[in-house]
Design an enzyme around this catalytic site. Sequence first.
Site, PDB file in Angstrom:
ATOM      1  N   ASP A  38       7.152   2.613 -10.649  1.00 13.14           N
ATOM      2  CA  ASP A  38       7.615   2.061  -9.365  1.00 13.14           C
ATOM      3  C   ASP A  38       9.054   2.521  -9.111  1.00 13.14           C
ATOM      4  O   ASP A  38       9.748   2.951 -10.039  1.00 13.14           O
ATOM      5  CB  ASP A  38       7.557   0.517  -9.406  1.00 13.14           C
ATOM      6  CG  ASP A  38       7.377  -0.101  -8.026  1.00 13.14           C
ATOM      7  OD1 ASP A  38       6.297  -0.675  -7.763  1.00 13.14           O
ATOM      8  OD2 ASP A  38       8.307  -0.014  -7.199  1.00 13.14           O
ATOM      9  N   ASP A  61       9.400   7.701  -8.053  1.00 14.66           N
ATOM     10  CA  ASP A  61       9.224   7.757  -6.597  1.00 14.66           C
ATOM     11  C   ASP A  61       8.035   8.682  -6.365  1.00 14.66           C
ATOM     12  O   ASP A  61       8.117   9.889  -6.653  1.00 14.66           O
ATOM     13  CB  ASP A  61      10.501   8.309  -5.938  1.00 14.66           C
ATOM     14  CG  ASP A  61      10.337   8.471  -4.429  1.00 14.66           C
ATOM     15  OD1 ASP A  61       9.191   8.398  -3.925  1.00 14.66           O
ATOM     16  OD2 ASP A  61      11.358   8.682  -3.758  1.00 14.66           O
ATOM     17  N   VAL A  62       6.959   8.139  -5.842  1.00 13.46           N
ATOM     18  CA  VAL A  62       5.709   8.923  -5.762  1.00 13.46           C
ATOM     19  C   VAL A  62       5.820  10.131  -4.831  1.00 13.46           C
ATOM     20  O   VAL A  62       4.970  11.020  -4.866  1.00 13.46           O
ATOM     21  CB  VAL A  62       4.505   8.053  -5.312  1.00 13.46           C
ATOM     22  CG1 VAL A  62       4.167   7.017  -6.362  1.00 13.46           C
ATOM     23  CG2 VAL A  62       4.743   7.412  -3.949  1.00 13.46           C
ATOM     24  N   ASN A  88      -1.470   3.463  -6.104  1.00 14.83           N
ATOM     25  CA  ASN A  88      -1.435   2.191  -5.376  1.00 14.83           C
ATOM     26  C   ASN A  88      -0.188   2.028  -4.502  1.00 14.83           C
ATOM     27  O   ASN A  88      -0.222   1.305  -3.504  1.00 14.83           O
ATOM     28  CB  ASN A  88      -1.514   1.050  -6.404  1.00 14.83           C
ATOM     29  CG  ASN A  88      -1.113  -0.278  -5.830  1.00 14.83           C
ATOM     30  OD1 ASN A  88      -1.881  -0.926  -5.116  1.00 14.83           O
ATOM     31  ND2 ASN A  88       0.119  -0.722  -6.109  1.00 14.83           N
ATOM     32  N   TYR A 153       1.178   4.330   9.286  1.00 16.35           N
ATOM     33  CA  TYR A 153       0.464   3.664   8.190  1.00 16.35           C
ATOM     34  C   TYR A 153      -1.037   3.915   8.319  1.00 16.35           C
ATOM     35  O   TYR A 153      -1.706   4.337   7.368  1.00 16.35           O
ATOM     36  CB  TYR A 153       0.756   2.159   8.231  1.00 16.35           C
ATOM     37  CG  TYR A 153       0.122   1.370   7.101  1.00 16.35           C
ATOM     38  CD1 TYR A 153       0.714   1.321   5.852  1.00 16.35           C
ATOM     39  CD2 TYR A 153      -1.079   0.674   7.289  1.00 16.35           C
ATOM     40  CE1 TYR A 153       0.141   0.606   4.805  1.00 16.35           C
ATOM     41  CE2 TYR A 153      -1.658  -0.047   6.252  1.00 16.35           C
ATOM     42  CZ  TYR A 153      -1.044  -0.080   5.018  1.00 16.35           C
ATOM     43  OH  TYR A 153      -1.627  -0.786   3.986  1.00 16.35           O
ATOM     44  N   LYS A 157      -3.490   6.121   5.903  1.00 13.76           N
ATOM     45  CA  LYS A 157      -4.607   5.517   5.167  1.00 13.76           C
ATOM     46  C   LYS A 157      -5.938   6.196   5.513  1.00 13.76           C
ATOM     47  O   LYS A 157      -6.824   6.285   4.676  1.00 13.76           O
ATOM     48  CB  LYS A 157      -4.661   4.008   5.437  1.00 13.76           C
ATOM     49  CG  LYS A 157      -3.444   3.246   4.923  1.00 13.76           C
ATOM     50  CD  LYS A 157      -3.279   3.372   3.414  1.00 13.76           C
ATOM     51  CE  LYS A 157      -2.179   2.493   2.863  1.00 13.76           C
ATOM     52  NZ  LYS A 157      -2.027   2.631   1.397  1.00 13.76           N
ATOM     53  N   THR A 188       0.231 -10.490  -0.828  1.00 14.76           N
ATOM     54  CA  THR A 188       1.230  -9.805  -1.661  1.00 14.76           C
ATOM     55  C   THR A 188       2.569  -9.823  -0.921  1.00 14.76           C
ATOM     56  O   THR A 188       2.623 -10.119   0.270  1.00 14.76           O
ATOM     57  CB  THR A 188       0.847  -8.326  -1.901  1.00 14.76           C
ATOM     58  OG1 THR A 188       0.937  -7.630  -0.647  1.00 14.76           O
ATOM     59  CG2 THR A 188      -0.544  -8.169  -2.474  1.00 14.76           C
TER      60      THR A 188
HETATM   61  N1  LIG Z   1      -1.427  -6.438   1.028  1.00 16.02           N
HETATM   62  C1  LIG Z   1      -2.331  -6.052   1.888  1.00 16.02           C
HETATM   63  O1  LIG Z   1      -2.796  -6.850   2.713  1.00 16.02           O
HETATM   64  C2  LIG Z   1      -2.838  -4.626   1.877  1.00 16.02           C
HETATM   65  C3  LIG Z   1      -3.923  -4.328   2.684  1.00 16.02           C
HETATM   66  C4  LIG Z   1      -4.452  -3.050   2.673  1.00 16.02           C
HETATM   67  C5  LIG Z   1      -3.884  -2.081   1.861  1.00 16.02           C
HETATM   68  N2  LIG Z   1      -2.812  -2.385   1.089  1.00 16.02           N
HETATM   69  C6  LIG Z   1      -2.286  -1.309   0.239  1.00 16.02           C
HETATM   70  O2  LIG Z   1      -2.310  -1.732  -1.103  1.00 16.02           O
HETATM   71  C7  LIG Z   1      -1.275  -1.075  -1.843  1.00 16.02           C
HETATM   72  C8  LIG Z   1      -0.463  -2.097  -2.600  1.00 16.02           C
HETATM   73  O3  LIG Z   1       0.165  -2.930  -1.648  1.00 16.02           O
HETATM   74  P1  LIG Z   1       0.703  -4.400  -1.946  1.00 16.02           P
HETATM   75  O4  LIG Z   1       0.097  -5.257  -0.943  1.00 16.02           O
HETATM   76  O5  LIG Z   1       0.603  -4.736  -3.394  1.00 16.02           O
HETATM   77  O6  LIG Z   1       2.221  -4.145  -1.493  1.00 16.02           O
HETATM   78  P2  LIG Z   1       3.615  -4.484  -2.138  1.00 16.02           P
HETATM   79  O7  LIG Z   1       4.634  -4.129  -1.114  1.00 16.02           O
HETATM   80  O8  LIG Z   1       3.618  -5.843  -2.696  1.00 16.02           O
HETATM   81  O9  LIG Z   1       3.714  -3.429  -3.365  1.00 16.02           O
HETATM   82  C9  LIG Z   1       3.891  -2.072  -3.152  1.00 16.02           C
HETATM   83  C10 LIG Z   1       4.677  -1.489  -4.311  1.00 16.02           C
HETATM   84  O10 LIG Z   1       4.861  -0.094  -4.055  1.00 16.02           O
HETATM   85  C11 LIG Z   1       6.167   0.250  -4.471  1.00 16.02           C
HETATM   86  N3  LIG Z   1       6.629   1.462  -3.804  1.00 16.02           N
HETATM   87  C12 LIG Z   1       6.994   1.626  -2.507  1.00 16.02           C
HETATM   88  N4  LIG Z   1       7.404   2.884  -2.292  1.00 16.02           N
HETATM   89  C13 LIG Z   1       7.274   3.535  -3.488  1.00 16.02           C
HETATM   90  C14 LIG Z   1       7.533   4.868  -3.901  1.00 16.02           C
HETATM   91  N5  LIG Z   1       8.054   5.789  -3.059  1.00 16.02           N
HETATM   92  N6  LIG Z   1       7.264   5.198  -5.187  1.00 16.02           N
HETATM   93  C15 LIG Z   1       6.785   4.267  -6.055  1.00 16.02           C
HETATM   94  N7  LIG Z   1       6.545   3.006  -5.721  1.00 16.02           N
HETATM   95  C16 LIG Z   1       6.795   2.639  -4.449  1.00 16.02           C
HETATM   96  C17 LIG Z   1       7.010  -0.962  -4.083  1.00 16.02           C
HETATM   97  O11 LIG Z   1       8.250  -0.973  -4.772  1.00 16.02           O
HETATM   98  C18 LIG Z   1       6.079  -2.098  -4.469  1.00 16.02           C
HETATM   99  O12 LIG Z   1       6.283  -2.505  -5.796  1.00 16.02           O
HETATM  100  C19 LIG Z   1      -0.482  -0.279  -0.806  1.00 16.02           C
HETATM  101  O13 LIG Z   1      -0.910   1.064  -0.818  1.00 16.02           O
HETATM  102  C20 LIG Z   1      -0.842  -0.939   0.504  1.00 16.02           C
HETATM  103  O14 LIG Z   1      -0.710  -0.068   1.605  1.00 16.02           O
HETATM  104  C21 LIG Z   1      -2.262  -3.626   1.098  1.00 16.02           C
END
Ligand SMILES: NC(=O)c1ccc[n+]([C@@H]2O[C@H](COP(=O)([O-])OP(=O)(O)OC[C@H]3O[C@@H](n4cnc5c(N)ncnc54)[C@H](O)[C@@H]3O)[C@@H](O)[C@H]2O)c1
Length: 268
Positions: A38, A61-62, A88, A153, A157, A188
């Site tokens: 992360d 950083d991805v 993720n 976004y 996706k 989250t």
């Molecule tokens: N929460 C939802 O409702 C939801 C719905 C659909 C999809 N998603 C997807 O699920 C995945 C996880 O989301 P979440 O809800 O746990 O979100 P979150 O924001 O709680 O966690 C995302 C994590 O990604 C990390 N991150 C951001 N940019 C980064 C980078 N450049 N390099 C490495 N790490 C990085 C952040 O620091 C964070 O820890 C994401 O891809 C999100 O788009 C979430």
Amino acid sequence: MPGKLDGQVAVITGAAQGQGAAEAALFAAEGARVAVADVQEDAGRAIAAEIGDAARFYPLDVSDPDAWARTIDDVVRQWGRLDVLVNNAGIGRPTPVLTATVEEYLAVFRVNELGVFLGTQAAARQMIRARSGSIINVSSTDGFVGQAPLSAYTASKFAVRGLTRTAAIELGPLGIRVNSIHPGWIETPMVAATPDMIERASRSLSRNPIPRMGKPSEAAQAALFLASDDSSFCTGAELCVDGGMLAGGWVPMLRKPTLEAAEKLAAS
Ligand SMILES: NC(=O)c1ccc[n+]([C@@H]2O[C@H](COP(=O)([O-])OP(=O)(O)OC[C@H]3O[C@@H](n4cnc5c(N)ncnc54)[C@H](O)[C@@H]3O)[C@@H](O)[C@H]2O)c1
């Protein structure tokens, strides 16, 4: 009972919180050693420490190809192999079609789309040595339907689906499976951090077949299925974890008579 990932090594990006953190904990409980990767260093280290000896934090950083090469090298040096990657990490930022700038748009794409490509490439280059591996790309229900004002976004996706299928075709003959997960609303920090998101979520959720938010642990179970041999014949597949949102339950006109009939039957 043996764990579903006994002896395996997994890298999970965006694992400092939310779904990634839940996946890291579940994978470790199922016997894997887990790289918690992360950009958030303190939170990432805390999650790894909570999980214990099976986890280590990797600053990543991805969107940075060099950082990916370093991370995969370090993981393999540490644990000797790489079996699973969960792409993720993701960010959601408003990018209204009329006003978003190039920089705002690309910032989302760099993480959500380029990040998945770079991770897939870096992991696959290692996995081909063992001719085995599972890559799981976290897209969204927004990979199927539009979501305003999230043009970047949503487009990113959708793009993850195309990338997943193409990677599945290229890497399948090399023993590597590539699948995607499509969460709906999951509780989250991503959702909680965005103003009015909870309210918007609650409005749309009330019409879902399962009318509530999902938990990070429920998304993690889907990732575990795709990571483990339980899904050994799945590649290029898209697994929704959305309480049935994409089934189309938001059409209330059709739902009401069905529910009324069910109530009558249940009472008879
Ligand atoms: N929460 C939802 O409702 C939801 C719905 C659909 C999809 N998603 C997807 O699920 C995945 C996880 O989301 P979440 O809800 O746990 O979100 P979150 O924001 O709680 O966690 C995302 C994590 O990604 C990390 N991150 C951001 N940019 C980064 C980078 N450049 N390099 C490495 N790490 C990085 C952040 O620091 C964070 O820890 C994401 O891809 C999100 O788009 C979430």
